[in-house]
Design a protein around this motif. Structure first.
Motif, PDB file in Angstrom:
ATOM      1  N   GLN A 195       0.805  -1.214   0.000  1.00  0.00           N
ATOM      2  CA  GLN A 195       0.000   0.000   0.000  1.00  0.00           C
ATOM      3  C   GLN A 195       0.844   1.272   0.000  1.00  0.00           C
ATOM      4  O   GLN A 195       0.333   2.352  -0.307  1.00  0.00           O
ATOM      5  N   PHE A 196       2.147   1.151   0.282  1.00  0.00           N
ATOM      6  CA  PHE A 196       3.004   2.333   0.329  1.00  0.00           C
ATOM      7  C   PHE A 196       3.626   2.673  -1.026  1.00  0.00           C
ATOM      8  O   PHE A 196       4.152   3.776  -1.205  1.00  0.00           O
ATOM      9  N   TYR A 197       3.581   1.757  -1.987  1.00  0.00           N
ATOM     10  CA  TYR A 197       4.168   2.039  -3.296  1.00  0.00           C
ATOM     11  C   TYR A 197       3.338   1.324  -4.357  1.00  0.00           C
ATOM     12  O   TYR A 197       3.074   0.139  -4.251  1.00  0.00           O
ATOM     13  N   GLY A 198       2.881   2.047  -5.346  1.00  0.00           N
ATOM     14  CA  GLY A 198       2.109   1.444  -6.425  1.00  0.00           C
ATOM     15  C   GLY A 198       0.923   0.662  -5.937  1.00  0.00           C
ATOM     16  O   GLY A 198       0.745  -0.504  -6.282  1.00  0.00           O
ATOM     17  N   SER A 199       0.087   1.287  -5.082  1.00  0.00           N
ATOM     18  CA  SER A 199      -1.032   0.564  -4.492  1.00  0.00           C
ATOM     19  C   SER A 199      -1.977   0.004  -5.553  1.00  0.00           C
ATOM     20  O   SER A 199      -2.552  -1.067  -5.376  1.00  0.00           O
ATOM     21  N   VAL A 200      -2.148   0.725  -6.661  1.00  0.00           N
ATOM     22  CA  VAL A 200      -2.975   0.255  -7.780  1.00  0.00           C
ATOM     23  C   VAL A 200      -2.157   0.399  -9.064  1.00  0.00           C
ATOM     24  O   VAL A 200      -1.765   1.509  -9.443  1.00  0.00           O
ATOM     25  N   THR A 201      -1.893  -0.699  -9.733  1.00  0.00           N
ATOM     26  CA  THR A 201      -1.160  -0.678 -10.994  1.00  0.00           C
ATOM     27  C   THR A 201      -2.120  -0.827 -12.159  1.00  0.00           C
ATOM     28  O   THR A 201      -3.306  -1.118 -11.975  1.00  0.00           O
TER      29      THR A 201
END
Length: 471
Positions: free
Chosen positions: A215-221
């Motif tokens: 959730q801290f990086y690229g939570s939704v790609t």
């Protein structure tokens, strides 16, 4: 007495002073009312009905604040005339008695004037002094203003993050129109199913840890968006592969904004509990500042874990070419209720705004060295946590919520565009009195816009109604 330490009464106040104060108050009130009116007309002009209704909800909250202010003003004399024993007045204090004695020594003249005006007998003190009542009045107003600002900023920043998905939506629809079918690039689906990782990622503890940090990086790609979009359309709009999923997400988010912009009764109860626990030596507000952060991290990890579960289920069924890559289900959510996530976000935003509002209120009212501040060791972590919660909620949790909560078995009626929705409601209203049988069949279409509708068991002719954006 015409004048003195306690100030002049209304009958000895110059008329120009009274007129000037009234003019300023009326001018500010009218200016604020006209500004809100023009903002509402702007929303109407741009056909943003959800934001317009959110503005109406904001006006209701302002009216509630005005009523609270009126009650405090009308009953302040009655409240201040209530007397209680000293022993009751000296328990559960926000500051220790040593601090009060120090203030008495430095401000003896002012406190002496208050004692003269004290109507309580010896051994008794007022239930709540006029000064404390006035400060409580200001705090309630500050809390409401800060909460509205925090909610608006969260929705604006989160909306900006979600608008990045518009390019993904256009790209997917362009590719689908060229291939004349529901097009989900094989590369993106493989990348989505790759979220399950290797064998060790299949353990529950490891899976939750990976979801927590995701959730801290690229939570939704883009692969997440592509796969979840495809699953939603195949489940609810199989006859319209070019359905604009992005616009549906934005309409749903605007509808949900109406819910979180208001301060519900249970949130006011939390305010009462928080004020009750503000006891010297407990450091209650310091420990409470961790509550929104912990809840936010749990919610974010849960939403990421749901995406991982969907990817795992899709990978297990990858051999079924005609099957739905993502199988939608309410069982993935807490208590089988996707809407529960919205209530948690609502509480998180309120608790965080309460912490910040209380800090600024104490700072402006009593100064930075007040005993309630409890020193820099407690103030700095509270402020840092408040900023982290606001940023993380805007750029990670809110986009995750907007996408993942659509993966339940049911969807909201914002799946219809505004024109189609109004058309269906009008048709249902005209048919309402035709016959009792028609009235029962229309009951599902005449519910509130925010109520979820399940079409998984509906015939194809009714499913096509949920696909207004045919190209």
């Amino acid at each position: 007495m015409a004048g003195g330490e306690s100030g002049r009464s209304f009958e000895y106040t110059p008329t120009w002073v009274v007129a000037l104060v009234c003019f300023v108050i009326v001018f500010i009130s009218v200016f604020a009312e006209r500004a809100l009116h023009k903002l509402g007309r702007c929303f109407k002009h741009k056909n943003q009905e959800a934001l317009f209704e959110a503005l109406q909800k904001l006006k209701e909250e302002l009216m509630l604040l005005g009523f609270i202010s009126l009650l405090l003003t009308v009953f302040q004399g009655l409240i201040s005339n209530i007397c209680i024993p000293n022993r009751l007045a000296n328990i559960m204090l926000p500051c220790k008695m040593e601090t009060l004695q120090h203030l008495t020594a430095n401000n003896g003249r002012r406190l002496l004037a208050e004692v003269v005006l004290d109507k309580c007998s010896e051994g008794h003190v007022p239930f709540l002094s006029l000064e404390a009542l006035h400060q409580l009045h200001i705090f309630i107003f500050v809390l409401a203003v800060v909460y509205v600002v925090f909610c608006a900023s969260t929705m604006v920043l989160g909306g900006l993050k979600i608008r990045e998905w518009r390019h993904w939506e256009r790209s997917i629809r362009n590719e689908a129109s060229r291939h004349h079918r529901v097009h989900a690039p094989h590369l993106h689906l493989q990348e989505f199913m790759g979220r399950t990782g290797r064998y060790w990622r299949k353990f529950r503890v490891v899976s939750w840890m990976a979801a927590f940090f995701k959730q801290f990086y690229g939570s939704v790609t883009r692969s997440d968006y592509t796969a979840l979009r495809l699953g939603f359309i195949r489940e609810h709009c199989p006859s319209n592969p070019n359905y604009d999923f992005y616009k549906y997400l934005m309409r749903t988010l605007e509808q949900d904004f109406k819910k979180i912009i208001g301060i519900s009764w249970y949130l006011w109860m939390f305010v009462v509990i928080f004020l009750l626990m503000n006891i010297a030596g407990w450091h209650a507000y310091f420990w409470m500042s961790f509550l929104p952060l912990i809840l936010l991290l749990i919610v974010g990890a849960k939403l990421e874990h749901i995406i991982t579960q969907l990817a795992k289920d899709a990978a297990e069924r990858s051999g079924d070419v005609e099957g739905i890559p993502v199988r939608l289900s309410d069982e993935l959510f807490w208590f089988h209720r996707p809407t529960l996530v919205l209530y948690l976000i609502h509480f998180i935003l309120f608790q965080n705004s309460f912490e910040i509002a209380f800090f600024f209120w104490i700072w402006t009212t009593y100064g930075f060295k007040s005993c309630i501040m409890e020193g820099l060791d407690f103030v700095i972590p509270r402020l840092v946590i408040g900023v982290i919660v606001q940023v993380l909620c805007s750029y990670s949790t809110l986009p995750l919520y907007a996408l993942v909560t659509q993966m339940g078995s049911m969807f909201k009626q914002t799946v219809f565009d505004e024109f189609t929705h109004d058309l269906i409601l009008t048709w249902a209203k005209d048919r309402k009195f035709a016959s009792s049988e028609a009235n029962e069949s229309m009951s599902k279409l005449t519910t509130e816009p925010t109520n979820p509708v399940c079409l998984s068991q509906q015939p194809v002719s009714e499913i096509e109604l949920s696909c207004p954006n045919k190209s």
